[in-house]
Enzyme design. Structure first.
Site, short mmCIF file in Angstrom:
data_model
loop_
_atom_site.label_atom_id
_atom_site.label_comp_id
_atom_site.label_asym_id
_atom_site.label_seq_id
_atom_site.Cartn_x
_atom_site.Cartn_y
_atom_site.Cartn_z
N HIS A 162 0.81 -1.22 0.00
CA HIS A 162 0.00 0.00 0.00
C HIS A 162 0.85 1.27 0.00
O HIS A 162 0.34 2.35 -0.28
CB HIS A 162 -0.98 0.00 1.18
CG HIS A 162 -0.34 0.20 2.52
ND1 HIS A 162 -0.01 -0.84 3.36
CD2 HIS A 162 0.04 1.31 3.17
CE1 HIS A 162 0.52 -0.37 4.47
NE2 HIS A 162 0.56 0.94 4.38
N SER A 203 4.89 2.57 7.70
CA SER A 203 4.60 1.38 6.91
C SER A 203 5.82 0.95 6.10
O SER A 203 6.43 1.76 5.41
CB SER A 203 3.45 1.65 5.95
OG SER A 203 2.24 1.72 6.64
N ASP A 213 0.33 -7.60 1.50
CA ASP A 213 0.80 -6.22 1.66
C ASP A 213 2.32 -6.13 1.65
O ASP A 213 2.92 -5.39 2.43
CB ASP A 213 0.24 -5.60 2.95
CG ASP A 213 0.27 -4.07 2.89
OD1 ASP A 213 0.39 -3.51 1.78
OD2 ASP A 213 0.17 -3.43 3.95
#
Length: 458
Positions: A110, A214, A140
């Protein structure tokens, strides 16, 4: 703009970090305090932080506007000025160099999904353009590549050997501030069922992680990568000490496939499973309380060829313990098509070992225009054993709806699940096709998220 995702009513914010400590840290302790060495993580961080990078992306986002604004007559008559059709969107995240020779950087899907440009900033201030090698939305995980010049990589630890209570350090780029380090412990292992990703086997940690982290690193005190940080539970929008990282062993398997194929080729055995609950274990007089119960074996599948039967309880896959149905799905889904897997099972309470070859799953699809004129523009697909929906809902998944098509005008959306047609339940595209024969009007029962809807098509 910081990345953010939702876990049911709880906000899930993307994150990242990295660090580690080698045995030589003891030899590098600084000053004494009352005659005692002062502990520090600084020597380890000096080794580890150069491998953790900041990632900035830019993408073009189409703006939604009234269709009249695209009509030249309307624009000329009302003297409407030109308006932009798109805007530039920016986001930040983190990544970890895992192969200095080839310039491979691991991050989250993402973080780079849909990006037109990706800029990687190293600890020494260098800014490098990156390209996407491949990515997997279900887990992911993404692999990007930068020019391989004077890079530092983090070694990967065996994440299967982690224990609750182990110390860990996280490094990343929270809120775009720049590289930041936090520390904590492993709070839990094998977290699943969170609804964050299709394939979940998370490390839970209380090391502070925040938006923008992230794709960052979670490392042990030897300076080895144990996980890639990906999400947090954040009811108030910030860190509350519950963060999740993708285990390093899972990352390594995914990276191998992404580098070789550009994507992850997930296999399947051809079974439907359910969790072995304590009630089931007592009912079948089984000596275990954790495992995956085989509920159905597809004919001519690799599971059938290996000898798996309904009622078998899978305890281990390649010596890895299986706690529930999701654990079996994860274990098989991380294996390549054609790979041989060893299954340790219980059959009628007796232990048995079987070898099975991982097969390739190709879900059955159907195009809407071949089913009904009002469904033109939609694509339908069976919910297969590798789907996150497997075992949770029966129906047919809508995997695509063309903008402006009859299906879109009828109110259908991507990711809707058709669970019934004309008050009859369906479980496959074959059943959907059968119920469409000689039907002028259609009554569709849909699942959209947590809501059930009814659409009448005429």
């Amino acid at each position: 703009m910081n990345n953010q995702r939702c876990l049911l009513p709880v906000a899930l914010l993307v994150l990242g970090l990295a660090a580690a400590v080698p045995p030589s840290v003891l030899a590098a302790l600084p000053a004494l305090v009352e005659g005692q060495p002062l502990p520090t993580l600084a020597p380890m961080l000096e080794r580890a932080t150069p491998a953790v990078v900041n990632i900035a992306t830019e993408s073009r986002v189409q703006l939604r506007r009234n269709p009249l604004l695209d009509d030249p007559f309307f624009r000329r008559f009302f003297n409407v000025p030109d308006q932009p059709r798109e805007r530039r969107a920016q986001s930040v995240g983190s990544g970890v160099v895992v192969d200095a020779r080839r310039g491979y950087v691991i991050t989250n899907h993402h973080v780079v999904d849909g990006a037109d440009t990706i800029t990687v900033t190293l600890r020494d201030g260098r800014q490098l353009d990156a390209k996407v090698i491949g990515s997997d939305s279900e887990s992911d995980v993404a692999v990007i590549q930068v020019p391989a010049r004077n890079l530092t990589a983090l070694p990967l630890a065996d994440s299967d050997r982690l224990r609750v209570g182990d110390f860990v350090v996280a490094i990343g780029n929270p809120f775009g501030l720049g590289q930041t380090v936090t520390s904590g412990i492993i709070s839990a292992l094998g977290r699943t069922g969170l609804g964050i990703q299709g394939y979940e086997d998370f490390i839970q940690t209380d090391a502070s992680i925040n938006p923008g982290n992230s794709g960052g690193a979670l490392v042990n005190l030897r300076g080895e990568l144990v996980g890639i940080n990906t999400a947090i539970i954040a009811p108030g929008g910030g860190n509350v000490g519950i963060g999740f990282a993708i285990p390093a062993n899972m990352v390594a398997r995914l990276m191998e496939q992404i580098v070789d194929h550009g994507s992850v080729r997930r296999g399947q055995l051809g079974v439907s499973v359910q969790d072995l609950t304590p009630d089931l274990a007592r009912a079948f007089n089984l000596p275990v309380s954790q495992g995956a119960v085989i509920a159905q074996v597809s004919p001519r599948s690799t599971a059938a060829k290996a000898g798996l039967k309904e009622g078998d309880v899978v305890l281990r896959v390649n010596e890895r313990s299986i706690r529930d149905g999701g654990g079996l799905r994860n274990a098989i889904g991380l294996l390549e098509v054609g790979e041989t897997v060893r299954l340790e099972i219980l059959r009628d309470g007796k232990p048995l070992t079987l070898d099975a070859k991982v097969g390739e799953y190709v879900p059955a699809k159907a195009e809407g225009e071949a089913l009904h004129p009002r469904l033109a523009g939609a694509t339908f697909e069976d919910i297969g054993p590798n789907s996150p929906l497997a075992g949770k809902v029966q129906g047919v998944l809508i995997v695509g709806v063309d903008s402006g098509s009859p299906a879109a005008r009828a109110g259908l959306r991507r990711n809707d699940i058709i669970i019934g047609v004309n008050r009859r339940p369906i479980a496959s595209t074959a059943e959907l096709r059968q119920l469409m024969i000689d039907r002028d009007g259609l009554l569709l029962n849909l699942l959209r998220g947590q809501e059930e809807l009814v659409l009448m098509l005429r």
